[in-house]
Enzyme design. Structure first.
Site, short mmCIF file in Angstrom:
data_model
loop_
_atom_site.label_atom_id
_atom_site.label_comp_id
_atom_site.label_asym_id
_atom_site.label_seq_id
_atom_site.Cartn_x
_atom_site.Cartn_y
_atom_site.Cartn_z
N GLU A 1 -46.28 -47.93 67.36
CA GLU A 1 -44.90 -47.45 67.35
C GLU A 1 -44.88 -46.06 68.00
O GLU A 1 -45.92 -45.43 68.17
CB GLU A 1 -44.37 -47.34 65.92
CG GLU A 1 -44.26 -48.68 65.22
CD GLU A 1 -43.55 -48.54 63.89
OE1 GLU A 1 -42.32 -48.70 63.86
OE2 GLU A 1 -44.22 -48.25 62.89
N ASN B 1 -41.39 -47.40 50.66
CA ASN B 1 -41.85 -46.00 50.49
C ASN B 1 -41.01 -44.98 51.25
O ASN B 1 -40.67 -43.93 50.72
CB ASN B 1 -43.33 -45.88 50.84
CG ASN B 1 -43.66 -46.33 52.24
OD1 ASN B 1 -42.92 -47.10 52.85
ND2 ASN B 1 -44.77 -45.87 52.76
N GLU C 1 -47.54 -52.72 61.19
CA GLU C 1 -48.04 -51.43 60.64
C GLU C 1 -48.39 -51.70 59.19
O GLU C 1 -47.52 -51.87 58.35
CB GLU C 1 -46.95 -50.35 60.73
CG GLU C 1 -46.58 -49.95 62.14
CD GLU C 1 -47.66 -49.16 62.86
OE1 GLU C 1 -48.71 -48.86 62.26
OE2 GLU C 1 -47.46 -48.86 64.04
N GLY D 1 -45.75 -52.92 56.12
CA GLY D 1 -45.99 -53.31 54.73
C GLY D 1 -47.48 -53.52 54.51
O GLY D 1 -48.31 -52.97 55.23
N SER D 2 -47.79 -54.35 53.54
CA SER D 2 -49.20 -54.52 53.17
C SER D 2 -49.92 -55.42 54.17
O SER D 2 -49.30 -56.24 54.86
CB SER D 2 -49.29 -55.13 51.78
OG SER D 2 -48.71 -56.41 51.80
N THR D 3 -51.23 -55.30 54.21
CA THR D 3 -52.04 -56.11 55.11
C THR D 3 -51.88 -57.59 54.79
O THR D 3 -51.75 -58.43 55.69
CB THR D 3 -53.51 -55.68 55.00
OG1 THR D 3 -53.58 -54.32 55.47
CG2 THR D 3 -54.44 -56.54 55.85
N GLY E 1 -48.68 -58.83 56.11
CA GLY E 1 -48.79 -58.83 57.58
C GLY E 1 -49.53 -60.05 58.10
O GLY E 1 -49.15 -60.64 59.11
N CYS F 1 -48.16 -44.45 54.20
CA CYS F 1 -49.21 -45.25 54.84
C CYS F 1 -50.34 -44.39 55.33
O CYS F 1 -51.51 -44.67 55.09
CB CYS F 1 -48.61 -46.06 55.98
SG CYS F 1 -47.69 -45.06 57.15
P1 NAD Z 1 -45.16 -55.61 51.11
O1 NAD Z 1 -46.07 -56.20 52.14
O2 NAD Z 1 -45.22 -56.12 49.74
O3 NAD Z 1 -43.63 -55.76 51.57
C1 NAD Z 1 -43.15 -55.30 52.82
C2 NAD Z 1 -41.92 -56.09 53.21
O4 NAD Z 1 -42.28 -57.44 53.48
C3 NAD Z 1 -40.83 -56.14 52.15
O5 NAD Z 1 -39.57 -56.05 52.76
C4 NAD Z 1 -41.03 -57.54 51.56
O6 NAD Z 1 -39.86 -58.07 50.97
C5 NAD Z 1 -41.39 -58.33 52.80
N1 NAD Z 1 -42.10 -59.60 52.56
C6 NAD Z 1 -42.68 -60.07 51.42
N2 NAD Z 1 -43.26 -61.28 51.64
C7 NAD Z 1 -43.03 -61.58 52.94
C8 NAD Z 1 -43.39 -62.67 53.78
N3 NAD Z 1 -44.12 -63.71 53.32
N4 NAD Z 1 -43.02 -62.65 55.07
C9 NAD Z 1 -42.33 -61.62 55.57
N5 NAD Z 1 -41.95 -60.54 54.83
C10 NAD Z 1 -42.31 -60.52 53.53
O7 NAD Z 1 -45.43 -54.03 51.18
P2 NAD Z 1 -44.82 -52.89 50.23
O8 NAD Z 1 -45.45 -53.02 48.89
O9 NAD Z 1 -43.33 -52.90 50.34
O10 NAD Z 1 -45.33 -51.56 50.95
C11 NAD Z 1 -46.57 -50.96 50.68
C12 NAD Z 1 -47.58 -51.25 51.77
O11 NAD Z 1 -47.03 -50.92 53.04
C13 NAD Z 1 -48.85 -50.43 51.66
O12 NAD Z 1 -49.98 -51.25 51.90
C14 NAD Z 1 -48.72 -49.41 52.78
O13 NAD Z 1 -49.93 -48.90 53.26
C15 NAD Z 1 -47.99 -50.19 53.80
N6 NAD Z 1 -47.30 -49.30 54.74
C16 NAD Z 1 -47.83 -49.17 56.00
C17 NAD Z 1 -47.23 -48.30 56.91
C18 NAD Z 1 -47.77 -48.13 58.31
O14 NAD Z 1 -47.09 -47.54 59.15
N7 NAD Z 1 -48.95 -48.61 58.62
C19 NAD Z 1 -46.10 -47.56 56.53
C20 NAD Z 1 -45.61 -47.72 55.24
C21 NAD Z 1 -46.22 -48.60 54.35
#
Ligand code: NAD
Length: 470
Positions: free
Chosen positions: A450, A146, A242, A220-222, A225, A276
């Site tokens: 952060e 994003n 995050e 990334g996504s919960t 995470g 996010c």
């Molecule tokens: P995602 O979890 O699909 O991917 C995030 C990253 O993780 C990508 O680089 C992906 O390739 C990698 N990834 C995928 N599988 C993995 C694994 N098993 N182990 C380690 N890494 C792996 O998230 P997304 O769709 O790219 O982003 C959207 C999400 O991110 C939303 O839920 C959003 O709320 C969240 N987000 C949170 C914040 C915050 O600061 N809290 C900021 C931005 C986005």
């Protein structure tokens, strides 16, 4: 079509695993290729980082601060080219992409100027006791699609400033601006300190499980995470997570609708809602529900939707078809339950992943659009009657990233905001994020913070140096 190499220990490399397409969201078509790294390159990057760490950890604060200042200057010098790359891979309008790049410059400069002082706990005839902050070793940064450039800066700068080596893995949907960042950083740090690995399928998981990596900073996504946390347990990795959010905003009776409509719209639709800490559920007191809905519709109708590289465009596409499909499904579900779509609500015909700013009224908790994270250009607006009851509804989520209260009496609004179960509680604003203010979620929205001094300390280990003078 141009193929971008990945970076191992500061050196550009072509893909051992071939390459993958990078799609432009405004057209839905590939515009570049990116080299794909595999486990062999990960092992090599880790080995080079561990070697480089021996020297980099001993560099002075002045050296590392100067390196970050030089990185910031190089980013600034190339700001427009980087911003154009962000528009092509991510979709946001050029002015917003420029903000993303210049935000990265500001964050890098803030980190460059920060200090990590030694805390003297006792200095007596008997003892000198000091608390030091040491770097952790090799930090892996894993980022989403994003705000690809800025989030990479958020991760990498404090890690380097504290004396760690970094291996960055951007989302395969938006790898190119991070590669550009890695190329700039590599000019200013010793060989081995910085790698950027791009790839599809399993690279992030391999990093989380790698015994040679000491910390993961993940955005990334919960769901992902949680996997990082499980995989990272192999060597008790330090974690900053995050994750997702579903930020509620509560608008109190007596609020000035004309005054708040603009900032509320901006907070909800920032980056087409793909932020996010965007405002994702709007609870409005029934006494001002209709006028606020109308004011927001007026703002949505002013959006100029199109390719972010075109002059005058203020609203770009959704970044990828999966996210667009989720937004469509949530709006379809809301409609099926009797909600009213005040504006938008249909994907635009033609090429690209365009979806207009969409406002949904006559909806409440229990509907998917209110309960789930939409992460796209649609906002549910929920009417409420009782402040205590709406606070409970706001807090009933598994997410707890941010939240806000809006009202004419700042003190009363702040008192209510303090009872929000969220990592950040804003009053009469939302999604205000700064380099000097710690940011992070509670509950399923994350782990650690952060930014600010606490965000820097998260890239260090404590060492107590206890000297007995007897
Ligand atoms: P995602 O979890 O699909 O991917 C995030 C990253 O993780 C990508 O680089 C992906 O390739 C990698 N990834 C995928 N599988 C993995 C694994 N098993 N182990 C380690 N890494 C792996 O998230 P997304 O769709 O790219 O982003 C959207 C999400 O991110 C939303 O839920 C959003 O709320 C969240 N987000 C949170 C914040 C915050 O600061 N809290 C900021 C931005 C986005």
């Amino acid at each position: 079509m141009h193929e971008y190499p990945y970076i191992v220990g500061g050196q550009a490399r072509s893909g051992s695993e071939g390459s993958f397409e990078v799609i432009e969201p405004a057209t839905g078509k590939p515009f570049a290729r990116c080299a794909a790294a595999g486990r062999e390159q990960l092992d090599e990057a880790v080995a080079l980082a561990r070697q480089a760490f021996a020297g980099w950890r001993c560099s002075s604060h002045e050296q590392r601060g100067a390196a970050l200042s030089n990185i910031a200057a190089d980013i600034e010098a190339d700001a427009e080219a980087i911003a154009r790359l962000i528009v092509r891979e991510q979709g946001k309008p050029l002015a917003l992409a420029m903000n993303e790049v210049m935000g990265g410059v500001a964050w890098a400069r803030y980190r460059a100027a920060q200090q990590l002082p030694v805390e003297v706990i006792e200095d007596s005839g008997q003892n000198r006791i000091e608390l030091h902050r040491r770097p952790l070793g090799v930090v892996a940064s894993i980022t989403p699609w994003n705000w690809p450039f800025m989030i990479a800066v958020w991760h990498i700068m404090p890690a380097l400033r504290a004396g760690n080596c970094v291996i960055s893995k951007p989302s395969s949907l938006t790898p190119l601006s991070t590669l550009k960042l890695g190329e700039i950083i590599a000019r200013h740090v010793p060989a081995g300190v910085m790698s950027v690995l791009t790839g599809v399928g399993g690279l992030g998981g391999a990093m989380a499980a790698h015994p040679g990596i000491d910390k993961i900073v993940f955005t990334g996504s919960t769901q992902t995470g949680q996997r990082v946390m499980r995989d990272g347990a192999v060597n008790l990795k330090r974690l900053t997570l995050e994750l997702g959010g579903n930020d509620a905003a509560i608008v109190l009776p007596g609020s000035d609708v004309q005054q708040i409509a603009g900032p509320i719209f901006q907070a909800a639709f920032l980056n087409m809602g793909q932020t996010c800490a965007a405002l994702k559920r709007l609870y409005v007191h029934r006494s001002i529900y209709q006028p606020l809905c109308q004011a927001l519709v007026g703002l949505a109708q002013q959006a100029v939707i199109g390719n972010g590289l075109e002059e005058g465009v203020t609203f770009g596409p959704v970044q990828n078809p999966d996210q667009l499909a989720l937004v469509e499904a949530l709006v379809a579900d809301a409609r099926a339950q009797g909600a009213t779509v005040l504006c938008g609500g249909e994907r635009l015909a033609g090429e690209g992943f365009f979806y207009p700013p969409t406002l949904v009224a006559d909806i409440s908790d229990g509907s998917r659009l209110v309960d789930e994270e939409q992460f796209g250009p649609v906002l549910p607006i929920v009417a409420y009657d009782d402040v205590e009851e709406v606070l409970q509804r706001a807090n009933a989520s598994q997410f707890a990233l941010g939240g806000s209260v809006w009202g004419p009496d700042g003190e009363a609004a702040a008192a209510l905001a303090a009872r929000l179960e969220s990592g950040v509680a804003w009053v009469n604003c939302h999604a205000q994020i700064r380099p000097d203010t710690p940011f992070g979620g509670c509950k399923m929205s994350g782990y650690g913070v952060e930014f600010g001094q606490e965000g820097l300390l998260a890239f260090t280990a404590q060492q107590l140096l206890f000297r007995h003078k007897g």
